[in-house]
Design a protein around this motif. Structure first.
Motif, PDB file in Angstrom:
ATOM      1  N   MET A 162      -1.691   3.867   7.261  1.00  0.00           N
ATOM      2  CA  MET A 162      -2.126   3.104   6.366  1.00  0.00           C
ATOM      3  C   MET A 162      -2.150   1.427   6.710  1.00  0.00           C
ATOM      4  SD  MET A 162      -1.266   4.916   2.810  1.00  0.00           S
ATOM      5  CE  MET A 162       0.448   4.421   2.767  1.00  0.00           C
ATOM      6  N   ALA A 193       2.612  -1.268   4.195  1.00  0.00           N
ATOM      7  CA  ALA A 193       2.198  -0.157   3.995  1.00  0.00           C
ATOM      8  C   ALA A 193       3.375   1.036   4.165  1.00  0.00           C
ATOM      9  CB  ALA A 193       0.935   0.138   4.744  1.00  0.00           C
ATOM     10  N   VAL A 227       0.923  -1.142   0.242  1.00  0.00           N
ATOM     11  CA  VAL A 227      -0.148   0.103   0.034  1.00  0.00           C
ATOM     12  C   VAL A 227       0.809   1.051  -0.165  1.00  0.00           C
ATOM     13  CG1 VAL A 227      -1.806   1.110   1.178  1.00  0.00           C
ATOM     14  CG2 VAL A 227      -1.698  -1.360   1.257  1.00  0.00           C
ATOM     15  N   GLY A 262      -2.821   4.130  -0.991  1.00  0.00           N
ATOM     16  CA  GLY A 262      -3.628   4.352   0.258  1.00  0.00           C
ATOM     17  C   GLY A 262      -3.772   5.818   0.440  1.00  0.00           C
ATOM     18  N   SER A 299      -6.659   3.257   2.323  1.00  0.00           N
ATOM     19  CA  SER A 299      -6.043   2.334   2.516  1.00  0.00           C
ATOM     20  C   SER A 299      -6.856   0.891   2.917  1.00  0.00           C
ATOM     21  CB  SER A 299      -4.745   2.415   3.603  1.00  0.00           C
ATOM     22  OG  SER A 299      -4.411   1.438   4.203  1.00  0.00           O
ATOM     23  N   TRP A 350      -2.134   7.984   2.348  1.00  0.00           N
ATOM     24  CA  TRP A 350      -1.655   8.294   3.456  1.00  0.00           C
ATOM     25  C   TRP A 350      -3.042   8.205   4.268  1.00  0.00           C
ATOM     26  CZ3 TRP A 350       3.042   7.742   3.233  1.00  0.00           C
ATOM     27  CH2 TRP A 350       3.802   8.377   2.188  1.00  0.00           C
ATOM     28  N   LYS A 373      -6.476   6.345   6.208  1.00  0.00           N
ATOM     29  CA  LYS A 373      -6.777   4.877   6.606  1.00  0.00           C
ATOM     30  C   LYS A 373      -7.825   4.190   5.886  1.00  0.00           C
ATOM     31  CE  LYS A 373      -7.547   2.384  10.950  1.00  0.00           C
ATOM     32  NZ  LYS A 373      -8.944   1.759  11.025  1.00  0.00           N
TER      33      LYS A 373
END
Lengths: 334, 341, 370
Positions: free
Chosen positions: C273, C268, C206, C241, C248, C243, C245
């Motif tokens: 992420m 990641a 990721v 992703g 990701s 940066w 959440k």
């Protein structure tokens, strides 16, 4: 929409054939998005490994939910002829941050109240400027985006907020019925509710007629400024709920959540068949547009296509879908 | 409306009257007021933004070049959201070709091609320019990433790039000079050339324009090609000055150009506005941005100020204030009527 | 006439707005304490005009006092590509501003949001303002040479922070302090390879925001090091992703679905992420402890995951080290302690890349900062 008259006896066979074709095309152009989405899903089920798995269906819904909630809300603004609401980005981020930051310290209910207050503030400023001052919606919402994000960064300091692992936010985010996550259920409920508001209430009627013919609506004597504020309020509440849903999904909130939502929601709205000029369209169509775009993105990622090609494919397919729609309508009207 | 309509009694006469009449038809009024006061305030509080005018002009040119091309499309009642992506792709194409001259030509041609593609979907297929250019916005950004392999592409001839960034005439860099040329060219086109003047008609009332014999589709093609070409030109300029093409370039330019055009008095629905207005809008934003940077205020606060000023600018022009009066009147009227169910 | 009254009203409103803007501005630029004021009072948005005037007077007095006492105030422009819009930038700024206040430096901070053209324009503004020094965090290292050249020609020392310039441009600078993004990716990869121990591992990657220099460097650092040190590890899929959440989590989930049964590892580019990727793996019912998972940052989100064993290893990055050393660096440049061309050893300071695993997750020297 084009009306089809029944072919008379005197028409030649070719004429009645083309009328039938025109009839089919008309139906297609009015329901294009439905067809495209169905074709896309069928294609994916057959050719894309893993698309039909329960886990993936959940993922598609997770993709669709936050954007979709924003889009069905923003449909009100678009239908009223005001192009779009750029400030949804700031609103989604603000509501997510408020939800987690406030509920961590003061509980869930105060958090929801605070987020609601913020949403109403956005709606008031946007709606007043566009509805009463008749200022251009693009610039107004651009300005409120700057103000909103600036305030958010100032107060939240740009940090990531995260909720406790067993808090109510987290529980909501993890919940599902079958493969359908709670967030998607919220989306479906909102679509139905907003659809009813748009189609069955006086307010909704005014929003739609505002888009069709603004001056005529005003001459009707109604307080049209309130109608516009209302449209922006619907969008703001929708963006607030979307922010909640997004925060619940990851149990975190940060000021750069929701990036890109304004154009992605708009793409879904327009692909769904709502006209940017306002007046024509519906919340249900937006829902389909959201599903279409979400499924598309999902297919592209599942196929391992790199980000650059994803964007190309997205752009091309959006234009293609809308083009086929427009062509069908053109041919049907001939 | 309940006010009596009086014809003729308010018509101003004489030279001053003629000036007032012309002034009332012009759309740049709000932009001029805003610019004047931004200049006065900046002169008092952060004069460096004005004394270091070549820097400020450079910042104005950054938004302004793209905004000017965009205005050609807006005048016709269309929108071009793809300008930022066109900028990025043009830069990547240029940097990917070792021969500098060939690269520049290829980039500019790419801009024209993008314009043709956009116009095709709008004029021939008949889809709304918002969605057409939104689609090309996504597609071109993706193309920029694909062509550049998602990383910046360096110019083969870096020295040419650095030379390009040096002042050419007095303290003015080639970017500023090109900006001035683009302004003159488009302004003349739209005000003196018949084809260009027809843009207003196309924007004002498309059906009437068609009936009047204006080849509307051709005009649409011309407009989008101008917008695409100018965006590509901006991409070329940026790439030369940076000596590198960045596929993520232009992220702040899109909305800033729209803001410049609209503050300058251009109507998004088309038919009214001016190139000069866009220039004024770009100048306002550029000077404001530079002054805020120099002031050293925290960045989020800078953002808030820009937002507030945009909001004030766009809600305090005569049209808006008249609209407020109208809304209040309607509100009072609707209160006086018997309420419907 | 109605029209002129209206125009007048508009002008007054615009003037009021601008006065507010400038008031806030002149405050900060005239006081040596502006940095700490801003950070301490995050809640303060609108300043009263009266407060401004009072602050102005007090700050002027402080300035005079400092000058009288022989302490110098330096004017420094900090050209950054992020700030309060990212978690890292948010915790980078306060230590930077505190250090600046301590050393008598007046900071003017910009945020170009990783737009190279915007940063170039801000650089022009900075050079025109003729400060005593410039702290530069390049948005795109390949584009930064013209800015360095201009600063050089104007005789302004430049200190690079967080992301270094290209080697051929290094001698236009006075020094560098910061991370080595490629090295961070490599360190994460080295850990990964250790855990893999020669086994055949299929892994998903990721990445950060597409086109972002940190993302590109970390991504390359990871994939190239893995290819070199443990070729048995195959990278099955890569997605950005951004940066974030949420994004990701979605991307990881889809990659896991697409490569079902073949994924034994996850990488990641940052902890935010990786937290999303771990949630995705859990939602799919995978045994997270059995997967090899590494990332970078050791942040507030990542550290607990290391403690619980879900995250096998991460690389600590200290935003405070970064922010402080940027200021220390430019101070040394301005006082002649280091010179153009990075001649002495102390002119390049790499932030240490300590790896954080379950063995040292609670060590104080790697305590999470952002």
């Amino acid at each position: 929409m084009a009306q089809q008259t029944a072919p008379s006896e005197a028409e030649t066979p070719t004429q009645s054939e083309s009328s039938r074709l025109a009839g089919v095309l008309t139906w297609m152009s009015q329901n294009g998005i439905f067809i495209f989405t169905a074709i896309l899903i069928l294609f994916a089920l057959i050719f894309v490994d893993g698309f039909g798995s329960l886990m993936n269906i959940t993922d598609v819904f997770h993709r669709a939910a936050p954007i979709g909630i924003v889009a069905v809300g923003m449909t009100f603004v678009v239908i009223s002829g005001n192009y779009l609401d750029l400030s949804v980005v700031a609103q989604v981020a603000t509501s997510g941050v408020i939800l987690i930051a406030v509920s961590n310290n003061y509980g869930l209910f105060p958090a929801i109240l605070a987020a609601l207050a913020a949403a109403m503030l956005f709606a008031l400023v946007n709606g007043t400027a566009v509805g009463i001052f008749k200022a251009n919606a693009v610039i107004v919402t651009l300005a409120t985006t700057f103000i909103g994000l600036g305030l958010l960064r100032l107060f939240s300091g740009g940090s990531i907020f995260f909720g406790p692992p067993d808090g109510p936010v987290r529980t909501f985010g993890l919940g599902k019925i079958g493969p359908i996550p709670y967030s998607a259920i919220v989306l479906i409920i909102m679509t139905i509710v907003l659809g009813l508001i748009l189609n069955r209430t006086n307010f909704g009627f005014l929003v739609r007629s505002f888009g069709v013919n603004e001056s005529a609506t005003r001459l009707g004597g109604t307080n049209t400024a309130l109608v516009i504020i209302g449209a922006f309020l619907v969008t703001a509440v929708a963006a607030m709920i979307a922010g909640f849903v997004l925060a619940a999904f990851s149990n975190t909130a940060v000021s750069n959540d929701g990036v890109g939502y304004e154009f992605r929601a708009l793409a879904a709205i327009i692909v769904g068949g709502t006209s940017v000029f306002g007046g024509r369209g519906s919340v249900y169509r937006t829902f389909l547009g959201v599903i279409f775009v979400s499924v598309l993105t999902n297919i592209l990622v599942l196929s391992g296509i790199s980000f650059g090609y994803q964007q190309v494919a997205l752009g091309v397919l959006i234009v293609l879908a809308v083009s086929l729609d427009a062509l069908a309508r053109k041919v049907a009207q001939r | 409306m309940s006010s009596t309509i009086s014809l003729g009694t308010d018509e101003p006469t004489g030279t001053w009257g003629r000036v007032r009449r012309t002034a009332s038809r012009r759309t740049e009024g709000r932009g001029i007021v805003l610019l004047t006061f931004i200049i006065i305030m900046v002169a008092l509080l952060e004069p460096l933004a004005l004394t270091a005018y070549e820097v400020t002009l450079g910042r104005i040119a950054l938004i302004g070049i793209v905004a000017l091309g965009l205005t050609a499309v807006i005048l016709m009642g269309e929108l071009d959201l793809s300008v930022a992506s066109t900028l990025a792709v043009a830069g990547v194409i240029m940097a990917s070709i070792p021969d500098l001259a060939l690269g520049i030509v290829a980039a500019l041609v790419a801009g024209l091609v993008v314009g043709v593609i956009n116009a095709f979907f709008v004029a021939v297929i008949g889809i709304n320019s918002f969605i057409a250019t939104l689609g090309t916005l996504f597609a071109l950004r993706g193309l920029a990433f694909v062509l550049s392999n998602e990383a910046p592409v360096s110019l083969a001839n870096k020295d040419a790039g650095i030379a390009f960034g040096q002042p050419l005439v007095g303290p003015l860099t080639p970017r500023i000079l090109i900006f001035i040329l683009v302004f003159i060219a488009i302004q003349l086109f739209v005000s003196r050339v018949k084809t260009g003047r027809e843009f207003f008609a196309v924007g004002g009332n498309r059906q009437a324009a068609r009936d009047a014999g204006i080849p509307v589709n051709k005009r649409i093609f011309t407009g989008f090609m101008i917008s695409g070409f100018v965006a590509a030109l901006a991409g070329v300029i940026n790439t030369l000055e940076r000596t590198t093409a960045d596929p993520t370039a232009g992220s702040t330019v899109l909305l800033a150009s729209f803001a410049a055009a609209i503050i300058g008095g251009n109507y998004l629905k088309g038919g009214r506005g001016s190139i000069v207005g866009t220039l004024i809008g770009a100048a306002s934003l550029g000077i404001l941005q530079v002054a805020l940077t120099i002031s050293g205020v925290q960045v989020p606060i800078q953002q808030i100020y820009i937002g507030l000023i945009l909001l004030l600018a766009v809600t305090t022009d005569p049209t808006s204030l008249r609209a407020v009066r109208g809304s209040l009147r309607t509100f009072r009227q609707s209160r006086m009527k018997t309420p419907d169910s | 006439m109605r029209r002129s009254r209206v125009t007048f009203a508009a002008s007054v409103l615009a003037a009021a707005a601008l006065t507010l803007a400038a008031c806030g501005g002149s405050d900060d630029s005239s006081s040596a304490d502006s940095g700490s004021d801003d950070t301490a009072s995050e809640e303060v948005v609108e300043d009263d005009a009266a407060d401004d005037a009072a602050d102005d007077a007090a700050d002027d007095a402080a300035d005079d006092a400092a000058a009288d006492a022989g302490g110098e105030t330096y004017e420094v422009y900090a050209l950054l590509p992020q700030g309060n819009d990212q978690p890292y930038g948010t915790t980078y700024l306060p230590p930077m501003e505190a250090k600046a206040a301590e050393l008598g430096i007046n900071l003017t901070i910009t945020n170009s949001e990783y737009d190279a053209d915007k940063q170039a324009s801000e650089c022009e503004v900075a050079v025109a303002a003729q400060p005593d020094g410039i702290i530069l965090w390049p948005a795109v290292a390949d584009s930064i040479r013209p800015c360095l050249q201009a600063a050089n020609d104007a005789g302004i020392p430049v200190w690079i922070t967080n992301a270094d310039v290209n080697p051929e441009d290094a001698d236009l600078t006075y020094g560098y302090s910061g991370t080595d993004s490629y090295g961070q990716g490599a360190a994460s990869a080295e850990m990964f390879c250790e855990f893999a121990d020669g086994a055949e591992i299929g892994t998903i990657q990721v990445n950060g925001l597409t086109g972002n220099s940190v993302a590109t460097l970390r991504g390359n650092g990871f994939s190239e090091t893995v290819a070199e040190l443990c070729p048995n590890v195959t990278i099955l899929a890569e997605q950005p992703g951004n940066w974030n959440k949420d994004e990701s989590q979605l991307a990881a989930s889809e990659m896991l679905t697409a490569n079902q049964g073949n994924v034994q590892g996850i990488y990641a580019a940052d902890d935010t992420m990786v937290a999303g990727a771990i949630d995705a793996a859990k939602a799919q019912g995978l045994d997270v402890d059995g997967l090899i998972i590494t990332s970078i940052g050791n942040t507030f989100l990542g550290n607990p995951l290391v403690a619980s064993g879900e995250l096998d290893g991460t690389v600590f990055q200290s935003s405070s080290w970064d922010g402080e050393n940027a200021v220390v660096g430019i101070y040394r440049a301005m006082t002649g302690d280091t010179s153009l061309g990075r001649d002495d050893d102390a002119s390049v300071l790499y932030m240490p890349n300590p790896v954080v695993t379950i063995d040292n997750w609670d060590a104080p020297d790697v305590a999470p900062e952002w």
